[in-house]
Write a protein that holds these residues in place. Structure first.
Motif, PDB file in Angstrom:
ATOM      1  N   ILE A  38      10.200  -4.400  -3.344  1.00  0.00           N
ATOM      2  CA  ILE A  38       9.715  -3.027  -3.223  1.00  0.00           C
ATOM      3  C   ILE A  38      10.466  -2.162  -4.233  1.00  0.00           C
ATOM      4  N   GLY A  39       9.756  -1.423  -5.046  1.00  0.00           N
ATOM      5  CA  GLY A  39      10.414  -0.550  -6.012  1.00  0.00           C
ATOM      6  C   GLY A  39      11.042   0.658  -5.335  1.00  0.00           C
ATOM      7  N   ARG A  74       6.006  -0.131   0.875  1.00  0.00           N
ATOM      8  CA  ARG A  74       5.865   0.307  -0.518  1.00  0.00           C
ATOM      9  C   ARG A  74       5.353   1.744  -0.592  1.00  0.00           C
ATOM     10  N   GLU A  75       4.407   2.083   0.273  1.00  0.00           N
ATOM     11  CA  GLU A  75       3.850   3.429   0.291  1.00  0.00           C
ATOM     12  C   GLU A  75       4.893   4.470   0.656  1.00  0.00           C
ATOM     13  N   LEU A  76       5.839   4.108   1.539  1.00  0.00           N
ATOM     14  CA  LEU A  76       6.911   5.034   1.888  1.00  0.00           C
ATOM     15  C   LEU A  76       7.708   5.416   0.656  1.00  0.00           C
ATOM     16  N   ASP A  96      10.591 -14.900   2.758  1.00  0.00           N
ATOM     17  CA  ASP A  96      10.757 -15.268   4.165  1.00  0.00           C
ATOM     18  C   ASP A  96      10.559 -14.080   5.107  1.00  0.00           C
ATOM     19  N   GLY A  97      10.138 -12.949   4.552  1.00  0.00           N
ATOM     20  CA  GLY A  97       9.792 -11.808   5.391  1.00  0.00           C
ATOM     21  C   GLY A  97      10.854 -10.747   5.550  1.00  0.00           C
ATOM     22  N   ILE A  98      11.971 -10.853   4.837  1.00  0.00           N
ATOM     23  CA  ILE A  98      13.009  -9.824   4.887  1.00  0.00           C
ATOM     24  C   ILE A  98      12.735  -8.822   3.770  1.00  0.00           C
ATOM     25  N   LYS A 147       6.980  -0.679  10.025  1.00  0.00           N
ATOM     26  CA  LYS A 147       6.191  -0.865   8.796  1.00  0.00           C
ATOM     27  C   LYS A 147       6.627  -2.129   8.063  1.00  0.00           C
ATOM     28  N   GLU A 148       5.663  -2.742   7.422  1.00  0.00           N
ATOM     29  CA  GLU A 148       5.921  -3.949   6.653  1.00  0.00           C
ATOM     30  C   GLU A 148       5.110  -3.913   5.362  1.00  0.00           C
TER      31      GLU A 148
END
Length: 345
Positions: A311-312, A339-341, A289-291, A333-334
């Motif tokens: 997200i790991g 994930r990249e962060l 749902d986007g959270i 960021k989404e």
């Protein structure tokens, strides 16, 4: 910014030349409270009072002070985080910056404060946090030694460029990897995956450099931000245990949570009791749902990689994953950007 030591007399060497006295570093002490400044009587020592109570500090540095708060670990909030950041940056950008900064924080959350600073500061100054397990005037206090060593490390030429550091119990840790594991003994902190980056028993020695990005080489800049921009209090941590159902997740979603970090089981799997709507199912529904949902784990070692919904969190503890997620959300960021962060920091 340097200051001259007192005019001590020295014996002449064999050539008849006097030894030159070394200049002492200029250190800013930023105080926020905590056991390191807490006597057995009620209240906390101000940074000035803390320095006055430790005259041995005059042997290793010239110290100026800035008081941000006088609070215990559990009382800290994002206003204090921003206050510590701003006090450091104000000094760093002044016409006479110090040579290093020491930050005193309550023992239970010092790792989170330092990770916040590690991600947000824009200065080359060494920043060294410290804490204590036993109060200023308690029997066997570690307040005096930890503070003394933190000042020494902050003034050491090899401390710069290493990110935010924690100095406790003769060990130097990087902010990203250190966590408190013991309730009250002086050896309360460890970096289970990586170990300390240096030691102070005797001289000061550094042994390793952390590869993950640290200040000032991060993308987060708080110069035009306020605590209201940082949604730390709106990110919830869940804890996976046998049979955990999804009620708390549902309630948090209903209350308007903006993100989750799950302290999952050690393999990175959230609880999913057979025949029930478990924690994992509720978190996956929230993610779809986007959270944003970050998966860490409830142990102390290992790496979590995540999956298509989660997200790991890598090797970050849940409390630090929460801070990084708040920074990412502050930057808008989404999805893959978040994930990249977690792969970068």
């Amino acid at each position: 910014m340097t200051g001259a030591a007192g005019a001590d007399e020295h014996e002449s060497d064999e050539d008849g030349e006097d030894e030159e006295s070394e200049e002492l570093p200029e250190i800013l002490l930023v105080g926020s409270g905590g056991t390191v400044a807490n006597p057995e009587t009620e209240g906390y020592l101000s940074p000035s009072e803390l320095v006055e109570a430790r005259p041995e500090l005059e042997e290793v540095a010239n110290i100026s002070v800035a008081g941000v708060s006088q609070l215990g670990s559990s009382q800290l909030n994002k206003d204090v985080l921003f206050g510590i950041h701003d006090a450091i940056m104000e000094a760093a950008e002044s016409s006479s910056p110090p040579d290093g900064v020491v930050v005193t924080v309550g023992s239970n959350t010092v790792e989170e404060v330092l990770y916040f600073l590690n991600l947000s500061l824009k200065t080359e100054l060494p920043v060294v946090g410290t804490a204590a397990q036993r109060g200023v005037d308690a029997l066997g206090t570690d307040s005096d030694k930890n503070l003394y060593d933190a000042v020494r490390v902050a003034g050491h030429p090899d401390a710069a460029g290493r990110g935010a550091l924690l100095m406790v119990n003769d060990e130097i840790f990087h902010a990203r990897d250190v966590t408190k594991l013991v309730s009250s003994r002086p050896d309360g902190w460890s970096s289970p995956n990586t170990g300390p980056v240096g030691l102070t028993d005797g001289g000061i020695e550094f042994y390793q450099q952390v590869e993950r990005a640290s200040y000032p080489d991060t993308e987060f800049d708080l110069s035009n931000r306020t605590p209201e921009d940082f949604s730390l209090g709106e990110i919830d941590i869940t804890y996976s245990a046998l049979g955990m159902e999804g009620r708390m997740v549902d309630a948090a979603v209903e209350a308007g949570t903006k993100g989750f970090v799950d302290a999952a089981l050690l393999t990175g799997t959230s609880a999913r009791p057979d025949g029930k709507r478990g924690l994992q199912s509720a978190l996956r529904h929230a993610a779809q749902d986007g959270i944003p949902v970050v998966t860490s784990h409830r142990g102390t070692q290992g790496v979590i990689t995540g999956d298509e919904d989660f997200i790991g969190g890598g090797s970050l503890t849940p409390q630090k994953a929460r801070i990084l997620l708040a920074f990412g959300m502050m930057e808008g960021k989404e999805g893959e950007e978040l994930r990249e962060l977690f792969e970068t920091y």
